[in-house]
Design a protein around this motif. Structure first.
Motif, PDB file in Angstrom:
ATOM      1  N   MET A  21     -12.316 -17.073  10.800  1.00  0.00           N
ATOM      2  CA  MET A  21     -11.583 -17.025   9.529  1.00  0.00           C
ATOM      3  C   MET A  21     -12.514 -16.703   8.361  1.00  0.00           C
ATOM      4  O   MET A  21     -12.192 -15.903   7.486  1.00  0.00           O
ATOM      5  N   ASP A  22     -13.684 -17.327   8.373  1.00  0.00           N
ATOM      6  CA  ASP A  22     -14.593 -17.189   7.229  1.00  0.00           C
ATOM      7  C   ASP A  22     -15.404 -15.896   7.267  1.00  0.00           C
ATOM      8  O   ASP A  22     -15.704 -15.326   6.217  1.00  0.00           O
ATOM      9  N   LYS A  23     -15.768 -15.446   8.462  1.00  0.00           N
ATOM     10  CA  LYS A  23     -16.643 -14.273   8.578  1.00  0.00           C
ATOM     11  C   LYS A  23     -15.904 -12.981   8.908  1.00  0.00           C
ATOM     12  O   LYS A  23     -16.396 -11.887   8.640  1.00  0.00           O
ATOM     13  N   ALA A  24     -14.704 -13.108   9.523  1.00  0.00           N
ATOM     14  CA  ALA A  24     -13.968 -11.902   9.941  1.00  0.00           C
ATOM     15  C   ALA A  24     -12.566 -11.821   9.345  1.00  0.00           C
ATOM     16  O   ALA A  24     -11.874 -10.816   9.545  1.00  0.00           O
ATOM     17  N   ASN A  25     -12.148 -12.864   8.639  1.00  0.00           N
ATOM     18  CA  ASN A  25     -10.794 -12.905   8.068  1.00  0.00           C
ATOM     19  C   ASN A  25      -9.716 -12.734   9.149  1.00  0.00           C
ATOM     20  O   ASN A  25      -8.672 -12.131   8.906  1.00  0.00           O
ATOM     21  N   VAL A  26      -9.977 -13.273  10.322  1.00  0.00           N
ATOM     22  CA  VAL A  26      -9.047 -13.236  11.444  1.00  0.00           C
ATOM     23  C   VAL A  26      -8.675 -14.666  11.816  1.00  0.00           C
ATOM     24  O   VAL A  26      -9.558 -15.519  11.979  1.00  0.00           O
ATOM     25  N   VAL A  27      -7.378 -14.923  11.925  1.00  0.00           N
ATOM     26  CA  VAL A  27      -6.895 -16.266  12.241  1.00  0.00           C
ATOM     27  C   VAL A  27      -6.448 -16.321  13.700  1.00  0.00           C
ATOM     28  O   VAL A  27      -5.607 -15.530  14.132  1.00  0.00           O
ATOM     29  N   VAL A  28      -7.030 -17.244  14.459  1.00  0.00           N
ATOM     30  CA  VAL A  28      -6.615 -17.498  15.839  1.00  0.00           C
ATOM     31  C   VAL A  28      -6.342 -18.996  15.953  1.00  0.00           C
ATOM     32  O   VAL A  28      -6.471 -19.739  14.971  1.00  0.00           O
ATOM     33  N   THR A  29      -5.964 -19.460  17.126  1.00  0.00           N
ATOM     34  CA  THR A  29      -5.715 -20.881  17.332  1.00  0.00           C
ATOM     35  C   THR A  29      -6.743 -21.450  18.296  1.00  0.00           C
ATOM     36  O   THR A  29      -6.942 -20.893  19.384  1.00  0.00           O
TER      37      THR A  29
END
Length: 389
Positions: free
Chosen positions: A343-351
């Motif tokens: 989230m912080d380094k790639a702006n990608v949200v996973v679970t």
């Protein structure tokens, strides 16, 4: 006024999902464009004939009364679908009950069949609704680990004898969420034998039955000999036909179980809105070509994501079914810390896998709910993050 909560509410504390949603909201407020692969909600619409049917009946003045239960036409459509898609014969009036989505049945079945202290066997990692139903019934969960070395299938031989004797229900989920594994016929036969030996009710969560790839069509639990003597299968139109907001599904199988579930529900709700049932009938009887096209779209997304991640050094197992990728994370991370790093380094949200149970540690779940352009951007973002350099 001082409110006193029921003890059962202790099972519904703040979840990892809420924490991640708050962090995503914070990132968005700071101006970051987040790519969300965490929520398993279809981004595509239902087929046009389903939407047209829904719109037509919603415009009729006589469709707004209490539907009370599933219509005979809906039950017959479920029976038609099972006969043509899975070779399973169902009695529409006795072996089918209409649900407000699959979660309706998954939460209510433990309440109808388990007493406080009874054991319910559940997969770990598993869909969070299983725990909710068990908590409401004040039953005890016994976790069946889903491990990579066992093909993500539960090892029934590892269940202690005293636990098996106390168990009243087993929940299985293939193709699964979060783990997109497929069951084998031999495993299902083993489940039937185990259930008969210990007098256990089996609940097969089959919500991803139409999302499969490379011709690996999932097996319906009810297609196994004697399966209907021990259990039911729950399915939904949310994922197969992109009708997630319509809230309709069904349970089918053992007539006695279906009758009791229908009785339980008759005391809780007034059934599914009639226009939604009409739309679902169209999906179940005319949706085969639509499902085939959906599989093509999801398979292309799967291939793009898996191949793209491999190119940057993240080798992830290619799922044969479901709308999820269950990705093993690099060594040295917890699933939660790696999720925050993405989230912080790639702006990608996973679970994070831990959100689905302790045996989910070491993995993250990614949903194939973005188009190919956005998935390509997610891969580029991860590449630039430096997490795999």
């Amino acid at each position: 006024m001082e409110m006193k909560l029921a003890a059962r509410m202790e099972a519904f504390g703040a979840s990892v999902f809420s924490e991640l949603a708050a962090h995503k909201k914070s990132k968005l407020s700071e101006g970051y464009e987040m790519i969300d692969l965490s929520i398993g909600s279809p981004d595509l619409p239902p087929p046009s004939f389903v939407r047209e049917t829904l719109a037509f009946y919603a415009s009729q003045p006589d469709t707004y009364g209490y539907p009370i239960a599933g219509t005979s036409e809906f039950h017959e459509a479920v029976a038609y679908y099972y006969r043509t898609s899975h070779g399973v014969s169902l009695h529409p009036d006795e072996e089918v009950v209409c649900l407000m989505g699959s979660q309706d049945g998954l939460v209510h079945l433990p309440m109808a069949f388990a007493n406080p202290g009874d054991v319910i066997l559940v997969p770990d990692p598993g869909y969070p609704a299983y725990a909710a139903g068990i908590a409401m019934a004040q039953a005890e969960a016994y976790l069946m680990p889903l491990r990579k070395e066992n093909g993500f299938l539960p090892d029934l031989h590892a269940i202690p004898e005293d636990v098996a004797k106390r168990a009243v229900m087993m929940i299985i989920n293939f193709p699964g969420n979060p783990v997109p594994a497929l069951a084998t016929e031999s495993f299902f036969r083993e489940v039937v034998a185990f259930a008969k030996r210990y007098d256990i009710l089996v609940v097969s969560d089959f919500a991803y039955s139409e999302l499969y790839y490379d011709c690996h069509k999932p097996i319906s639990f009810l297609a196994i000999p004697e399966a209907k003597t021990v259990g039911v299968e729950i399915n939904s139109l949310s994922k197969s036909y992109n009708m997630a907001g319509c809230r309709i599904g069904y349970a089918c199988g053992n007539a006695d179980i279906i009758r009791i579930l229908a009785k339980f529900k008759s005391n809780l709700d007034y059934g599914v809105f009639l226009p939604v049932q009409k739309a679902a009938i169209q999906a179940l009887t005319k949706g085969a070509a639509f499902c085939e096209e959906s599989r093509r779209i999801y398979e292309a997304r799967r291939n793009l994501l898996i191949d793209g991640l491999a190119e940057i050094g993240w080798n992830v197992e290619r799922p044969k079914a479901s709308m999820f990728v269950w990705a093993e994370i690099p060594k040295g991370w917890t699933s939660l810390s790696f999720t925050y790093a993405l989230m912080d380094k790639a702006n990608v949200v996973v679970t994070p896998g831990e959100a689905f149970g302790r045996n989910g540690e070491g993995f993250v779940r990614m949903a194939l709910v973005q188009d190919e352009k956005i998935l390509k951007q997610a891969i580029q973002n991860i590449k630039r993050s430096g997490l795999f350099s």
